[in-house]
Design a protein around this motif. Structure first.
Motif, PDB file in Angstrom:
ATOM      1  N   CYS A   1     -11.170  -2.607  -1.854  1.00 41.00           N
ATOM      2  CA  CYS A   1     -11.431  -1.671  -0.755  1.00 41.00           C
ATOM      3  C   CYS A   1     -10.109  -1.382  -0.069  1.00 41.00           C
ATOM      4  O   CYS A   1      -9.404  -2.307   0.350  1.00 41.00           O
ATOM      5  N   LYS A   2      -9.760  -0.113   0.013  1.00 42.11           N
ATOM      6  CA  LYS A   2      -8.527   0.302   0.688  1.00 42.11           C
ATOM      7  C   LYS A   2      -8.887   1.049   1.963  1.00 42.11           C
ATOM      8  O   LYS A   2      -9.627   2.036   1.942  1.00 42.11           O
ATOM      9  N   LYS A   3      -8.369   0.555   3.099  1.00 48.11           N
ATOM     10  CA  LYS A   3      -8.585   1.215   4.377  1.00 48.11           C
ATOM     11  C   LYS A   3      -7.316   1.954   4.804  1.00 48.11           C
ATOM     12  O   LYS A   3      -6.207   1.416   4.696  1.00 48.11           O
ATOM     13  N   LEU A   4      -7.493   3.170   5.308  1.00 47.59           N
ATOM     14  CA  LEU A   4      -6.386   3.952   5.854  1.00 47.59           C
ATOM     15  C   LEU A   4      -6.515   3.962   7.376  1.00 47.59           C
ATOM     16  O   LEU A   4      -7.520   4.436   7.917  1.00 47.59           O
ATOM     17  N   TYR A   5      -5.506   3.415   8.042  1.00 45.66           N
ATOM     18  CA  TYR A   5      -5.509   3.317   9.500  1.00 45.66           C
ATOM     19  C   TYR A   5      -4.532   4.313  10.107  1.00 45.66           C
ATOM     20  O   TYR A   5      -3.422   4.520   9.587  1.00 45.66           O
ATOM     21  N   PHE A   6      -4.937   4.901  11.229  1.00 43.12           N
ATOM     22  CA  PHE A   6      -4.001   5.707  12.011  1.00 43.12           C
ATOM     23  C   PHE A   6      -3.081   4.764  12.790  1.00 43.12           C
ATOM     24  O   PHE A   6      -3.547   3.847  13.462  1.00 43.12           O
ATOM     25  N   ILE A   7      -1.774   4.977  12.672  1.00 43.97           N
ATOM     26  CA  ILE A   7      -0.783   4.160  13.373  1.00 43.97           C
ATOM     27  C   ILE A   7      -0.145   5.007  14.473  1.00 43.97           C
ATOM     28  O   ILE A   7       0.499   6.015  14.185  1.00 43.97           O
ATOM     29  N   GLN A   8      -0.360   4.624  15.715  1.00 42.09           N
ATOM     30  CA  GLN A   8       0.225   5.344  16.845  1.00 42.09           C
ATOM     31  C   GLN A   8       1.693   4.951  16.983  1.00 42.09           C
ATOM     32  O   GLN A   8       2.015   3.813  17.333  1.00 42.09           O
ATOM     33  N   LEU A   9       2.595   5.880  16.671  1.00 40.26           N
ATOM     34  CA  LEU A   9       4.020   5.602  16.794  1.00 40.26           C
ATOM     35  C   LEU A   9       4.441   5.667  18.256  1.00 40.26           C
ATOM     36  O   LEU A   9       3.988   6.549  19.007  1.00 40.26           O
ATOM     37  N   PRO A  10       5.323   4.766  18.683  1.00 34.87           N
ATOM     38  CA  PRO A  10       5.820   4.815  20.063  1.00 34.87           C
ATOM     39  C   PRO A  10       6.811   5.954  20.239  1.00 34.87           C
ATOM     40  O   PRO A  10       7.108   6.702  19.289  1.00 34.87           O
ATOM     41  N   GLU A  11       7.359   6.065  21.430  1.00 31.68           N
ATOM     42  CA  GLU A  11       8.294   7.160  21.717  1.00 31.68           C
ATOM     43  C   GLU A  11       9.539   7.087  20.839  1.00 31.68           C
ATOM     44  O   GLU A  11      10.111   8.113  20.465  1.00 31.68           O
ATOM     45  N   SER A  12       9.984   5.884  20.511  1.00 34.15           N
ATOM     46  CA  SER A  12      11.122   5.714  19.607  1.00 34.15           C
ATOM     47  C   SER A  12      10.935   4.418  18.838  1.00 34.15           C
ATOM     48  O   SER A  12      10.259   3.499  19.305  1.00 34.15           O
ATOM     49  N   LYS A  13      11.548   4.350  17.652  1.00 35.32           N
ATOM     50  CA  LYS A  13      11.410   3.155  16.819  1.00 35.32           C
ATOM     51  C   LYS A  13      12.458   3.202  15.716  1.00 35.32           C
ATOM     52  O   LYS A  13      12.871   4.282  15.274  1.00 35.32           O
ATOM     53  N   VAL A  14      12.892   2.009  15.285  1.00 35.46           N
ATOM     54  CA  VAL A  14      13.816   1.889  14.166  1.00 35.46           C
ATOM     55  C   VAL A  14      13.018   1.510  12.925  1.00 35.46           C
ATOM     56  O   VAL A  14      12.253   0.551  12.944  1.00 35.46           O
ATOM     57  N   LEU A  15      13.197   2.262  11.850  1.00 34.19           N
ATOM     58  CA  LEU A  15      12.484   2.012  10.603  1.00 34.19           C
ATOM     59  C   LEU A  15      13.488   1.910   9.459  1.00 34.19           C
ATOM     60  O   LEU A  15      14.448   2.680   9.401  1.00 34.19           O
ATOM     61  N   SER A  16      13.271   0.954   8.560  1.00 37.39           N
ATOM     62  CA  SER A  16      14.142   0.783   7.397  1.00 37.39           C
ATOM     63  C   SER A  16      13.290   0.745   6.142  1.00 37.39           C
ATOM     64  O   SER A  16      12.214   0.139   6.123  1.00 37.39           O
ATOM     65  N   VAL A  17      13.789   1.369   5.085  1.00 39.31           N
ATOM     66  CA  VAL A  17      13.059   1.444   3.831  1.00 39.31           C
ATOM     67  C   VAL A  17      13.860   0.722   2.749  1.00 39.31           C
ATOM     68  O   VAL A  17      15.091   0.725   2.777  1.00 39.31           O
TER      69      VAL A  17
END
Length: 266
Positions: free
Chosen positions: A168-184
């Motif tokens: 079972c795969k669930k897709l959740y909405f993620i509320q992003l904050p005003e700013s954030k650091v993301l690395s891939v």
């Protein structure tokens, strides 16, 4: 030649004023601009399985020991020119997926999901000094997809003849904050894909990702600029001269030097 007077263009009937259309309004979500976020890269995260057959074999082994596999993925939304964009991973320049992964058998659903998001997108080193572990706001569960057998097909329902789905795969909405650091990870790309590109595009993105515009239609949106001011809201439109397009934000191994050329920047 006869002349048409202004009075001849007027109707004898008063205009029809429609009733209000704002009862039970959808939830309003505030979206921040793509430019508010900082993107980087981190160490490669090699794929666990060398082939589709190997992945399905590992799924079968998991099921035999732990039962149905639980998978969570996040729909992270920001905006560019007042049009919603989805943050998405691209692997091997071909395969698209949302951030997230399967949960460990002993994991709590939300806590395990946050840990998986950290694995994919949390920064490391200096970029992560101001970031806290598991700093994600998990919103509504927007969809559930079911894998009835040890095969690649998943469905947004459980087929009538299936009593023991394998995943079972669930897709959740993620509320992003005003700013954030993301690395891939270096072997992946982080993309910002506009809803315009995803909509009805199963040939490129598959049924799960192309359905995201439908899932998000339950919300209204407020579009905020870099100064924190609301510059547009649903309903609304982007500037006439802007055409939404996918942007590569980070990652892609040696493709990084082509990043600016692909986005048309210096």
């Amino acid at each position: 030649m006869s002349t048409v007077t202004a009075t001849a263009l007027q109707s004898a009937y008063p205009p029809i004023i429609p009733l209000q259309f704002n009862a039970n309004q959808p939830t309003t979500i505030r979206l921040y601009p793509l430019s508010n976020y900082t993107f980087g890269v981190k160490e490669t995260q090699p794929e666990e399985d060398p082939s589709v057959i190997a992945r399905l074999k590992r799924l079968e082994e998991h099921y035999n020991v732990h039962g149905m596999r639980r998978t969570c993925e996040g729909i992270l939304v920001c905006h560019e020119h007042n049009h919603p964009h989805i943050l998405m991973l691209q692997i091997a320049n071909a395969f698209f997926k949302l951030p997230g992964d399967y949960l460990k058998p002993e994991d709590d659903e939300v806590d395990g999901f946050k840990a998986r998001l950290d694995e994919r997108l949390a920064p490391v080193g200096r970029l992560g000094e101001d970031e806290e572990a598991a700093d994600w706001t998990i919103g509504d569960c927007l969809a559930q997809w079911w894998r009835p057998n040890f095969e690649t097909f998943m469905y947004p329902f459980i087929p009538a003849h299936v009593t023991r789905p394998k995943e079972c795969k669930k897709l959740y909405f993620i509320q992003l904050p005003e700013s954030k650091v993301l690395s891939v990870p270096k072997n992946m790309k982080l993309l910002a894909v506009p809803l315009f590109e995803l909509y009805d595009n199963t040939a490129r993105y598959g049924p799960q990702l192309s359905a995201i515009p439908h899932l998000l239609s339950r919300y209204n949106f407020e579009f905020v600029d870099e100064d924190g001011k609301i510059v547009a809201a649903t309903p609304g439109s982007a500037p006439d001269d802007y055409v939404p397009q996918t942007k590569v934000l980070a990652g892609g191994d040696e493709d990084m030097k082509d990043l600016k050329e692909e986005n048309g920047t210096n």
